[in-house]
Write an enzyme that holds these catalytic residues in place. Sequence first.
Site, PDB file in Angstrom:
ATOM      1  N   CYS A   1      -1.569  79.063 100.613  1.00 18.29           N
ATOM      2  CA  CYS A   1      -0.119  80.299  99.729  1.00 18.29           C
ATOM      3  C   CYS A   1       0.009  80.749 101.070  1.00 18.29           C
ATOM      4  O   CYS A   1       1.066  81.032 101.809  1.00 18.29           O
ATOM      5  CB  CYS A   1      -0.152  80.396  98.405  1.00 18.29           C
ATOM      6  SG  CYS A   1      -1.956  81.051  98.320  1.00 18.29           S
TER       7      CYS A   1
HETATM    8  N1  LIG Z   1      -2.640  78.420  93.150  1.00 22.35           N
HETATM    9  C1  LIG Z   1      -1.892  78.411  94.106  1.00 22.35           C
HETATM   10  O1  LIG Z   1      -0.926  79.062  93.702  1.00 22.35           O
HETATM   11  C2  LIG Z   1      -2.125  77.473  94.734  1.00 22.35           C
HETATM   12  C3  LIG Z   1      -3.149  76.222  95.185  1.00 22.35           C
HETATM   13  N2  LIG Z   1      -3.829  75.938  95.543  1.00 22.35           N
HETATM   14  C4  LIG Z   1      -4.886  75.420  95.674  1.00 22.35           C
HETATM   15  O2  LIG Z   1      -4.224  73.869  94.807  1.00 22.35           O
HETATM   16  C5  LIG Z   1      -5.502  73.472  94.364  1.00 22.35           C
HETATM   17  C6  LIG Z   1      -5.564  73.276  93.006  1.00 22.35           C
HETATM   18  O3  LIG Z   1      -5.455  74.863  92.134  1.00 22.35           O
HETATM   19  P1  LIG Z   1      -4.860  75.412  90.901  1.00 22.35           P
HETATM   20  O4  LIG Z   1      -3.783  74.538  90.628  1.00 22.35           O
HETATM   21  O5  LIG Z   1      -4.514  76.659  91.207  1.00 22.35           O
HETATM   22  O6  LIG Z   1      -6.195  75.657  90.276  1.00 22.35           O
HETATM   23  P2  LIG Z   1      -6.640  75.412  88.527  1.00 22.35           P
HETATM   24  O7  LIG Z   1      -8.421  75.766  88.475  1.00 22.35           O
HETATM   25  O8  LIG Z   1      -5.316  74.788  87.966  1.00 22.35           O
HETATM   26  O9  LIG Z   1      -6.539  73.448  88.516  1.00 22.35           O
HETATM   27  C7  LIG Z   1      -7.312  72.697  88.826  1.00 22.35           C
HETATM   28  C8  LIG Z   1      -7.447  71.358  88.093  1.00 22.35           C
HETATM   29  O10 LIG Z   1      -8.672  70.590  89.005  1.00 22.35           O
HETATM   30  C9  LIG Z   1      -9.360  69.872  87.750  1.00 22.35           C
HETATM   31  N3  LIG Z   1     -10.381  69.472  88.154  1.00 22.35           N
HETATM   32  C10 LIG Z   1     -11.838  70.131  88.403  1.00 22.35           C
HETATM   33  N4  LIG Z   1     -12.612  69.086  89.035  1.00 22.35           N
HETATM   34  C11 LIG Z   1     -12.392  68.222  89.530  1.00 22.35           C
HETATM   35  C12 LIG Z   1     -12.433  67.177  89.007  1.00 22.35           C
HETATM   36  N5  LIG Z   1     -13.992  66.685  89.589  1.00 22.35           N
HETATM   37  N6  LIG Z   1     -11.775  65.650  89.071  1.00 22.35           N
HETATM   38  C13 LIG Z   1     -11.069  65.873  88.506  1.00 22.35           C
HETATM   39  N7  LIG Z   1      -9.854  67.083  88.163  1.00 22.35           N
HETATM   40  C14 LIG Z   1     -10.647  68.545  88.603  1.00 22.35           C
HETATM   41  C15 LIG Z   1      -9.621  71.352  86.519  1.00 22.35           C
HETATM   42  O11 LIG Z   1      -9.941  70.623  84.922  1.00 22.35           O
HETATM   43  P3  LIG Z   1     -10.219  71.702  83.712  1.00 22.35           P
HETATM   44  O12 LIG Z   1      -8.809  72.294  83.564  1.00 22.35           O
HETATM   45  O13 LIG Z   1     -10.962  71.049  83.458  1.00 22.35           O
HETATM   46  O14 LIG Z   1     -10.433  72.369  84.565  1.00 22.35           O
HETATM   47  C16 LIG Z   1      -7.977  71.699  86.497  1.00 22.35           C
HETATM   48  O15 LIG Z   1      -7.112  71.020  85.802  1.00 22.35           O
HETATM   49  C17 LIG Z   1      -7.051  74.106  95.187  1.00 22.35           C
HETATM   50  O16 LIG Z   1      -8.027  74.204  95.788  1.00 22.35           O
HETATM   51  C18 LIG Z   1      -5.800  75.794  95.087  1.00 22.35           C
HETATM   52  O17 LIG Z   1      -6.705  76.189  96.125  1.00 22.35           O
HETATM   53  C19 LIG Z   1      -2.844  75.749  96.966  1.00 22.35           C
HETATM   54  C20 LIG Z   1      -1.818  76.527  96.815  1.00 22.35           C
HETATM   55  C21 LIG Z   1      -1.379  77.896  95.986  1.00 22.35           C
HETATM   56  C1  LIG Z   2      -5.033  85.298  94.025  1.00 16.37           C
HETATM   57  C2  LIG Z   2      -5.516  84.043  94.910  1.00 16.37           C
HETATM   58  O1  LIG Z   2      -6.706  84.084  94.471  1.00 16.37           O
HETATM   59  N1  LIG Z   2      -4.854  83.032  95.281  1.00 16.37           N
HETATM   60  C3  LIG Z   2      -5.334  82.649  96.373  1.00 16.37           C
HETATM   61  C4  LIG Z   2      -4.982  81.418  97.318  1.00 16.37           C
HETATM   62  C5  LIG Z   2      -4.792  80.360  96.519  1.00 16.37           C
HETATM   63  C6  LIG Z   2      -4.412  79.201  97.674  1.00 16.37           C
HETATM   64  O2  LIG Z   2      -3.481  79.374  98.526  1.00 16.37           O
HETATM   65  O3  LIG Z   2      -5.194  78.655  97.579  1.00 16.37           O
HETATM   66  P1  LIG Z   2      -5.740  77.231  99.081  1.00 16.37           P
HETATM   67  O4  LIG Z   2      -6.190  77.430  99.633  1.00 16.37           O
HETATM   68  O5  LIG Z   2      -6.997  76.275  97.609  1.00 16.37           O
HETATM   69  O6  LIG Z   2      -4.941  76.836  98.948  1.00 16.37           O
HETATM   70  C7  LIG Z   2      -7.000  83.230  97.295  1.00 16.37           C
HETATM   71  O7  LIG Z   2      -6.225  84.395  97.775  1.00 16.37           O
HETATM   72  O8  LIG Z   2      -8.059  82.509  97.625  1.00 16.37           O
END
Ligand SMILES: NC(=O)C1=CN([C@@H]2O[C@H](COP(=O)(O)OP(=O)(O)OC[C@H]3O[C@@H](n4cnc5c(N)ncnc54)[C@H](OP(=O)(O)O)[C@@H]3O)[C@@H](O)[C@H]2O)C=CC1
Ligand SMILES: CC(=O)N[C@@H](CCC(=O)OP(=O)(O)O)C(=O)O
Length: 316
Positions: A117
Amino acid sequence: MTPYKVFIVGHEGTTGLRIHERLSDRKDIELLATADEDRKNVEAIKEVAKEADIVFLCLPDVASKEIMAAIGELPCKVIDTSTAFRTADDWAYGFPELGADYKTAIATEKHIANPGCHASGMIACIAPLVKAGLVPTDYPFTITSLTGYSGGGKKMIGQYESEPKDYFLYAPRQYGLSQQHKHLPEVQHVCGLSEAPIFMPIVDDYYSGMEVTVGIHSRLCNKPVSIDTVQQALEDFYKDSTIITVVPFAENSNTGMLNANQLSNTDSMKIYVTGNDERIMVHAIFDNLGKGASGAAVQCMNIALGLPEDTGLALG
Ligand SMILES: NC(=O)C1=CN([C@@H]2O[C@H](COP(=O)(O)OP(=O)(O)OC[C@H]3O[C@@H](n4cnc5c(N)ncnc54)[C@H](OP(=O)(O)O)[C@@H]3O)[C@@H](O)[C@H]2O)C=CC1
Ligand SMILES: CC(=O)N[C@@H](CCC(=O)OP(=O)(O)O)C(=O)O
């Protein structure tokens, strides 16, 4: 027409849920899933992935790597939203606005790494200026990035939404202090920077939305640049995009405020140029869950399936 089969691994997490929301009403998509009790069972995930055209991985890095080891050889295309593969040579980088070569790679490669992000905002501001030769590749960037707390996933959302809430969570909090933020490698890699920027991410007490600001001293550029030159270079770069727009300077009063949650709940990104001919700022405003994650992932899926890239996206 037979619908495309799409499997979202991690569909109960923050990013997975938002992808699910964007796809669940689409007639051209059939969503696949494991049984609920098997949602972390690699063998069960592999069995469903065998049936899928597209698999989204919305997981922590370690889990993405573990699942890729099991499904990497299957015919399905994989779009991974974690940090795990963003600088890997054999993965397409999911930022099609960077040029025809990026878009072609997303359309043809089997594995697509969705950008981070904060990284999306930094790259959107910096890459066009480096490509135009206006800013040198060793420029000493200092970059701030404001983000809503959903950027930290379920754990951080829980922290901010629990009652009673820690007193410190009511104010902005700066992190990444050791200058090792996980998005810096992809920014350097994609923009071709020889030096890493100083990066100052700040998380605040609102759900979603980002504002990334890149400062440029004209006197440190290849040759001094004017604010008009920077504005024009960015307008030219994004002229064909429906998702990223550069706000005309005339509409940007340069005196008001920029709001980090302006594009929350959309999949768009807006670029603003502010400042003056000596000190120029380029800002990217978007939703960390939209163009910063789930919206970008669906955009990549659309391209991979040969559909218009903004199909089913919320343009703000
Ligand atoms: N949030 C954001 O704005 C952004 C996030 N990302 C990236 O996207 C990815 C997901 O992030 P985000 O959605 O925020 O994270 P969350 O913690 O909200 O969700 C991750 C999900 O993955 C599940 N999980 C964890 N381990 C496993 C596994 N071994 N097998 C299957 N499911 C699993 C978790 O289960 P449980 O519910 O049991 O914990 C949870 O529901 C990360 O790598 C993050 O860095 C990228 C850009 C932006
Ligand atoms: C607020 C906050 O903690 N934000 C996360 C970024 C989330 C994200 O983009 O994670 P990925 O690299 O998996 O895409 C951070 O800065 O580490």
